[in-house]
Design an enzyme around this catalytic site. Structure first.
Site, PDB file in Angstrom:
ATOM      1  CG  LEU A   1      -1.853   1.172   1.481  1.00  0.00           C
ATOM      2  CD1 LEU A   1      -2.721   1.574   0.181  1.00  0.00           C
ATOM      3  CD2 LEU A   1      -2.530   1.057   2.731  1.00  0.00           C
ATOM      4  CE  LYS A   2       5.375   5.630   2.427  1.00  0.00           C
ATOM      5  NZ  LYS A   2       6.266   5.558   3.340  1.00  0.00           N
ATOM      6  CG  LEU A   3       5.886   0.033  -2.651  1.00  0.00           C
ATOM      7  CD1 LEU A   3       6.192  -1.315  -3.440  1.00  0.00           C
ATOM      8  CD2 LEU A   3       7.086   0.968  -2.574  1.00  0.00           C
TER       9      LEU A   3
END
Length: 287
Positions: free
Chosen positions: A173-175
Site C-alpha cells: 500500500l505504501k508504494l
C-alpha cells in the site's frame, strides 16, 4: 513482557522521522533508547530525556519493542544483525521504513529467525507530521500483540490503518501512496515551471487552486517551498529516488505498465544527478 509498566522502546535510526518518533514516544511516558549511525543525531535527543547508545546491540538491550526508522531494507537488515546478540526473545519489532516488497520479505524472515514478533508499519507523512505526531501508520501483522503496539502508534501518529494480518500488505500500500505523492509533486513543479516559462506569475497557479477541489495542505506546502526556493528537506530527492525505484520494480513484478511512475523516477534521478540529492523532493522543480 512486563505488563505493569510501559514497555521500553529502542528506536534505531534518528533522522528526519526517527528523531521526532523517539521524542514523541518519550513524551508519552515510554522509556526510549536511541541509536543512529551518526552518533551526534542520537545524542542530541539526550537533553529531552531519551537515552542514546553507541551501538544497536546496546540500544536494544532490555528493550521490549524495537522500532526501525532507516533508509532502506539493506540498512535495516544490517543494523538488526548488529543488534541480534542483545535481542530479547519474543520482543516486538515495528518496522517503519519504506523497504519495498522484496525488502519486507527479507526483514520478516530475519525477525522469524530471531524469534521476534514483526509488524510491517510504514508511515505516511514526512518531517513536519512526524514532529507533530500526525503520521498515518499503515500497519500489518499478527492480531495477538496489536494491543501492545497500538499505544506506540498512537504516540507517533494521528491514525492507524490496519491493512492486513499478513506481513507485506502495508509495504505494498505504501508504494501505491508514494506514487501518488510523487505524481502530485511533479505535476505541481511542472505547472509552476510552465506558468513562469509562459511569462505568467507562477503565484497565480497557487491563487487559482487555493480553496478549490484541487487544493490540499500538501499542494500549499510544496508550492510555498518552490516559490520561496526553499528546499530544506522534509523528504529528500535521494529518498524519493529510492522509493520511486521501489514503485517501478514492484509494478514490473506485477506486470503493470506504469509510464507515469517511470517518468517520475527519471525526473528525480535527473535532479539528483544535478547535485540536489539532499534537497526536498519539491526540488523536482529544478529539473
Amino acid at each position: 513482557m512486563n505488563t505493569d509498566k510501559k514497555p521500553t522502546i529502542a528506536v534505531l535510526g534518528t533522522g528526519l522521522i526517527g528523531a521526532p518518533v523517539a521524542l514523541n514516544l518519550h513524551k508519552q511516558g515510554f522509556k526510549v533508547h536511541a541509536w543512529n549511525r551518526t552518533a551526534a543525531k542520537a545524542k542530541a535527543l539526550v537533553v529531552d530525556g531519551v537515552q542514546a547508545f553507541d551501538t544497536p546491540a546496546n540500544a536494544v538491550q532490555g528493550a521490549d519493542i524495537i522500532v526501525t526508522v532507516l533508509t532502506d531494507s539493506e540498512s535495516v537488515q544490517g543494523v538488526m544483525q548488529e543488534a541480534a546478540p542483545a535481542l530479547k526473545q519474543g520482543a516486538i519489532w515495528v518496522q517503519l521504513s519504506t523497504v519495498g516488497i522484496e525488502g519486507i520479505g527479507t526483514l520478516a524472515a530475519l525477525a522469524e529467525r530471531h524469534g521476534l514478533v514483526f509488524y510491517d508499519a510504514p508511515v505516511q507523512g514526512t518531517r513536519q507530521p512526524a514532529e507533530l505526531a500526525q503520521l498515518i501508520i499503515l500497519a500489518s501483522g499478527p492480531v495477538e500483540q496489536r494491543a501492545v503496539v497500538q499505544p506506540v502508534f498512537d504516540a507517533i501518529g494521528k491514525r492507524t490503518l490496519w491493512v492486513s494480518e499478513q506481513i507485506g500488505g502495508s509495504s505494498r500500500l505504501k508504494l501505491a501512496l508514494n506514487n501518488w505523492a510523487f505524481a502530485l509533486t511533479h505535476g505541481l513543479a511542472e505547472s509552476i515551471a510552465i506558468a513562469k516559462g509562459l511569462g505568467i506569475d507562477p503565484a497565480l497557479v497557487v491563487d487559482v487552486v487555493t480553496g478549490g477541489p484541487m487544493d490540499s495542505g500538501y499542494f500549499q506546502a510544496k508550492a510555498a517551498a518552490i516559490l520561496a526556493e526553499n528546499y530544506t528537506a522534509s523528504f529528500s530527492i535521494a529518498n524519493a529516488v529510492k522509493d520511486a525505484q521501489l514503485v517501478v520494480d514492484a509494478a514490473a513484478q506485477a506486470g503493470l505498465q506504469v509510464g507515469v511512475a517511470q517518468a517520475s523516477l527519471r525526473r528525480f534521478e535527473r535532479v539528483q544527478e544535478a547535485g540536489h540529492g539532499d534537497k526536498d523532493m519539491a526540488a523536482s522543480y529544478l529539473a
